[in-house]
Structures are given as C-alpha cells and as structure tokens.
Design an enzyme around this catalytic site. Structure first.
Site, PDB file in Angstrom:
ATOM      1  N   GLU A  10      -4.262  23.335   4.209  1.00 42.52           N
ATOM      2  CA  GLU A  10      -4.287  24.778   4.380  1.00 42.52           C
ATOM      3  C   GLU A  10      -5.485  25.399   3.666  1.00 42.52           C
ATOM      4  O   GLU A  10      -6.149  26.296   4.196  1.00 42.52           O
ATOM      5  CB  GLU A  10      -2.989  25.397   3.836  1.00 42.52           C
ATOM      6  CG  GLU A  10      -1.736  24.914   4.543  1.00 42.52           C
ATOM      7  CD  GLU A  10      -1.092  23.715   3.880  1.00 42.52           C
ATOM      8  OE1 GLU A  10       0.141  23.625   3.902  1.00 42.52           O
ATOM      9  OE2 GLU A  10      -1.827  22.858   3.323  1.00 42.52           O
ATOM     10  N   CYS A  59       0.050  26.265  -1.741  1.00 44.14           N
ATOM     11  CA  CYS A  59      -0.618  26.643  -0.498  1.00 44.14           C
ATOM     12  C   CYS A  59      -0.020  27.920   0.081  1.00 44.14           C
ATOM     13  O   CYS A  59      -0.703  28.659   0.803  1.00 44.14           O
ATOM     14  CB  CYS A  59      -0.519  25.509   0.521  1.00 44.14           C
ATOM     15  SG  CYS A  59      -1.553  24.086   0.103  1.00 44.14           S
ATOM     16  N   ALA A 113       1.103 -11.461  14.386  1.00 42.64           N
ATOM     17  CA  ALA A 113       0.270 -12.016  15.456  1.00 42.64           C
ATOM     18  C   ALA A 113       0.835 -13.394  15.762  1.00 42.64           C
ATOM     19  O   ALA A 113       0.738 -14.310  14.942  1.00 42.64           O
ATOM     20  CB  ALA A 113      -1.191 -12.111  15.027  1.00 42.64           C
ATOM     21  N   TRP A 132      -7.769 -18.617  15.774  1.00 43.44           N
ATOM     22  CA  TRP A 132      -7.183 -17.293  15.926  1.00 43.44           C
ATOM     23  C   TRP A 132      -6.156 -17.384  17.022  1.00 43.44           C
ATOM     24  O   TRP A 132      -6.480 -17.775  18.148  1.00 43.44           O
ATOM     25  CB  TRP A 132      -8.246 -16.255  16.255  1.00 43.44           C
ATOM     26  CG  TRP A 132      -9.274 -16.082  15.188  1.00 43.44           C
ATOM     27  CD1 TRP A 132     -10.527 -16.564  15.176  1.00 43.44           C
ATOM     28  CD2 TRP A 132      -9.117 -15.342  13.964  1.00 43.44           C
ATOM     29  NE1 TRP A 132     -11.183 -16.185  14.035  1.00 43.44           N
ATOM     30  CE2 TRP A 132     -10.318 -15.432  13.269  1.00 43.44           C
ATOM     31  CE3 TRP A 132      -8.068 -14.635  13.400  1.00 43.44           C
ATOM     32  CZ2 TRP A 132     -10.503 -14.831  12.043  1.00 43.44           C
ATOM     33  CZ3 TRP A 132      -8.248 -14.032  12.182  1.00 43.44           C
ATOM     34  CH2 TRP A 132      -9.468 -14.136  11.521  1.00 43.44           C
ATOM     35  N   LEU A 169      -8.370  -9.141   3.606  1.00 42.14           N
ATOM     36  CA  LEU A 169      -7.471  -8.004   3.822  1.00 42.14           C
ATOM     37  C   LEU A 169      -8.200  -6.661   3.761  1.00 42.14           C
ATOM     38  O   LEU A 169      -7.635  -5.655   3.341  1.00 42.14           O
ATOM     39  CB  LEU A 169      -6.323  -8.019   2.803  1.00 42.14           C
ATOM     40  CG  LEU A 169      -5.451  -9.278   2.780  1.00 42.14           C
ATOM     41  CD1 LEU A 169      -4.360  -9.141   1.733  1.00 42.14           C
ATOM     42  CD2 LEU A 169      -4.852  -9.557   4.148  1.00 42.14           C
ATOM     43  N   ARG A 199     -12.940  -4.171   8.354  1.00 37.89           N
ATOM     44  CA  ARG A 199     -14.344  -4.533   8.564  1.00 37.89           C
ATOM     45  C   ARG A 199     -14.879  -4.045   9.909  1.00 37.89           C
ATOM     46  O   ARG A 199     -15.833  -4.620  10.440  1.00 37.89           O
ATOM     47  CB  ARG A 199     -14.497  -6.054   8.430  1.00 37.89           C
ATOM     48  CG  ARG A 199     -14.120  -6.555   7.043  1.00 37.89           C
ATOM     49  CD  ARG A 199     -14.405  -8.024   6.852  1.00 37.89           C
ATOM     50  NE  ARG A 199     -13.562  -8.886   7.649  1.00 37.89           N
ATOM     51  CZ  ARG A 199     -12.326  -9.233   7.329  1.00 37.89           C
ATOM     52  NH1 ARG A 199     -11.766  -8.760   6.221  1.00 37.89           N
ATOM     53  NH2 ARG A 199     -11.618 -10.046   8.095  1.00 37.89           N
ATOM     54  N   GLY A 203      11.011 -12.523   5.481  1.00 35.02           N
ATOM     55  CA  GLY A 203      12.435 -12.844   5.462  1.00 35.02           C
ATOM     56  C   GLY A 203      13.185 -12.055   4.406  1.00 35.02           C
ATOM     57  O   GLY A 203      14.297 -11.563   4.645  1.00 35.02           O
TER      58      GLY A 203
END
Length: 364
Positions: A51, A83, A153, A169, A203, A206, A302
């Site tokens: 704001e 605000c 993945a 990959w 991690l 990039r 898990g």
C-alpha cells in the site's frame, strides 16, 4: 483485483516472514473504468508494504481514488507504521479488499479502521485466489508451521531413481526449468541428508533473470553427515544455508559447519530417535519461513506424509518406466488401510515439454 494479485505474486519467496501483497490505486473517471495512478507490491524482506509503495507512486492522485488491495491492510505498529493510517492520510475514498488477514493483530481491525475514517470498504473480492497467493502466511498463522510443497520428478511408475541411485535426468529440460521457477517462489528449499549425499545438489535458481531469487537452503541431517566439501557447504556464504540436526551432535563438527557459513539449528527427536519433522517445521516458522519446497528424499517425504504435513504436491511425470527395483518417491509411512491415506485434490494438469505436470492440494 486480479492485477493486485498478480503484483502480490512478485513478492513470493522474497518477503518472508511478511505476506506478499499487491495494491492498485485507481482514480475514477466519468464514462469508463478509471485510470490506474499507482501500483505497489511488498518489497524484499517485507518492507515497504504494498500500500505504501502504491501510494508513493500515486502521489496526490490517490486522493478520492479506489485502492484495490489483495490482503486486509495492517493496523498495528511493527517495523513500519500501519498501512491503514497511510491510506487514510492519502485521502482514498474507497478500498476493495480481497481477503481478511488472519493475523489476530489485524483480523477485521484494518477494515474497521478504514470504515471509521469514512472510507467505503468492499471485501471478499477474489478471496479464493488471494488465499492461495498467501497460503504460506495463512498456514503459519493458523497451523503454526510453514506451507509444505513436495516437488517430485518421477517415472510413470513413481520411481525417482534406478536401484543404483541414478536420477539425472528423469525429466526433461522444460520440467527442470519449471522446477527452478518453483524454487524462486518459495522461501526455502529443503532436502534430506540422503538426497544431499547422493546428488550433491546446489538447490539454487539458475534461470537467466532469476539467479538472485535463490531461496534459503535447508538440509535435514540428524547426525551431521553432510560433507564439509559438499557444494551446499562450499557455497554457504553466497546462498543462505541452514542445517537442521539433533541436539546431541558432535560440537566440533557443528563448529566446523558454522565456520563455513552454515547456520546449525538443533531440534528434538521423535519416539524413534529421529529428527521430529514437526519440530523442524516449527523451528522454520519461528525463524520466519512461510513456504517450504521439499525436493527429497523419500525418508523425509515419508515423515511429512505420516503426519499429514504435505499441503501441495507438484509432480512431474516422465514418459518412461524403471520398475519395482527403482527407488520409490516416498519411503513407507505406516499405511495399513485406504482410510488412513492422506488425500489430495488435483487442481491442475499441464505439459512440461514431453513430461506431464500435475498439481495437487491437500484436502481439509
């Protein structure tokens, strides 16, 4: 309001522990929808607020205007003034607010302060969408922990690596780029020690243009097994890195990590003598983290599933199979009957190159 929500999303991953808020100020005109005179969103580290940014850009044009705000304006004094005070002093005539702030210091009081000042207030506009934008902040307030998103993945049969541990990959380049975007929108990216040892990951984000948006990196390592030569440790002075471990670890090794720039956080154990993942999330919340992206491994996932701590799943499926001797996406977590299974709602399906991307939300 849709524009305010889009602005709010710009702050995801950079404004914690604050919520990500967007604000659009519109000066009404006769005969059409009006003219936008100011836009703002929460700035990195949470200040200035949206704001204040929008009012600064609007200047005198804010007087008599309508402010569209994606979250109820704050009314308490913190690191910045309320605000609500800024909106009142700017002379806005109307405020349209997407959703009430669940923070007990604000909840309903922001709207009341605006109405008391004579400002017309409309609330609950695109509230569902606004709740999703700030699901991390809301989870911290309501459940005393960050929002947890599990990114997977895998192959079609749910395997994340071959029996030898090979995983690079499984998915294609488009899916990997999308995973980097996920990192940029989260406060922290987390892995267990098994993944850290097997993959030696960085991690970081990039992608061109997002390299400065790398999140905090958190490694769950109960026995301080992470090598001091790992890429996570070597780059700890460039990208904030936390290591969560048990309280009875080797003091000399803990000191060595700290000397490398790694923040070491000690938590208690569960009944089995392992790190209590509930306490881990509690410690992250206490340090301001609102959104956690979990990228593995199966033991960590898990444990999260066992206590129903996974809120979102982002699952990339590659059109290939590994078979039963491959490593599954999650370790066993004590399911004997279907009635015990954590359940999710599929909210989105799309393509990621040759791979499929499915997004799920935990059912209440």
């Amino acid at each position: 309001m849709a524009a305010a929500l889009a602005l709010a999303r710009r702050g995801l991953g950079t404004v914690w522990p604050n919520p990500a808020v967007g604000c659009v100020i519109v000066q009404p005109r006769q005969g059409n929808a009006g003219r936008v005179v100011g836009r703002g969103w929460t700035q990195p580290s949470g200040r200035p607020h949206a704001e204040v940014e929008a009012l600064r850009r609007a200047g005198d044009a804010a007087r008599g205007a309508t402010a569209y705000i994606s979250l109820e304006p704050c009314v308490h004094h913190g690191a910045t003034p309320p605000c609500t005070d800024a909106l009142i002093e700017a002379g806005i005539a109307r405020a349209v607010i997407a959703i009430e702030d669940p923070d007990p210091r604000v909840s309903g009081r922001g709207v009341a302060a605006l109405e008391k000042a004579g400002i017309d207030v409309a609330a609950s506009v695109l509230a569902v969408e606004a709740a999703e934008v700030n699901a991390g902040f809301f989870t911290c307030v309501r459940e005393d922990r960050p929002l947890v998103t599990w990114k997977v993945a895998s192959t079609l049969d749910g395997r994340i690596a071959t029996h030898r541990g090979e995983s690079r990959w499984i998915t294609g380049e488009v899916a990997r780029d999308m995973a980097h975007c996920l990192r940029a929108s989260h406060d922290a990216v987390t892995v267990g020690i098994g993944t850290a040892l097997a993959d030696d990951p960085l991690l970081t984000c990039r992608l061109p243009g997002l390299m400065l948006r790398s999140p905090l990196r958190v490694v769950i390592d109960g026995r301080l097994r992470l090598p001091l030569t790992s890429r996570l440790v070597v780059t700890a002075r460039d990208v904030p890195t936390w290591l969560v471990t048990l309280a009875d670890g080797d003091a000399r090794r803990r000191h060595a990590f700290q000397e490398c720039g790694v923040k070491v956080i000690e938590v208690g154990e569960d009944a089995a003598g392992n790190l209590d993942i509930r306490k881990v999330l509690g410690e992250l919340k206490e340090r301001g983290v609102t959104r956690v992206l979990v990228e593995g491994g199966s033991q960590l996932v898990g444990a999260l599933l066992q206590y129903e701590l996974v809120d979102r799943i982002v699952w990339f499926r590659a059109p290939r199979l590994i078979g039963g001797d491959g490593i599954p996406a999650t370790a066993p977590f004590g399911i004997d009957e279907l009635a015990q299974t954590p359940t999710f709602t599929r909210i989105r399906v799309s393509y990621a190159g040759d791979d499929l991307l499915e997004t799920y939300a935990r059912r209440p």
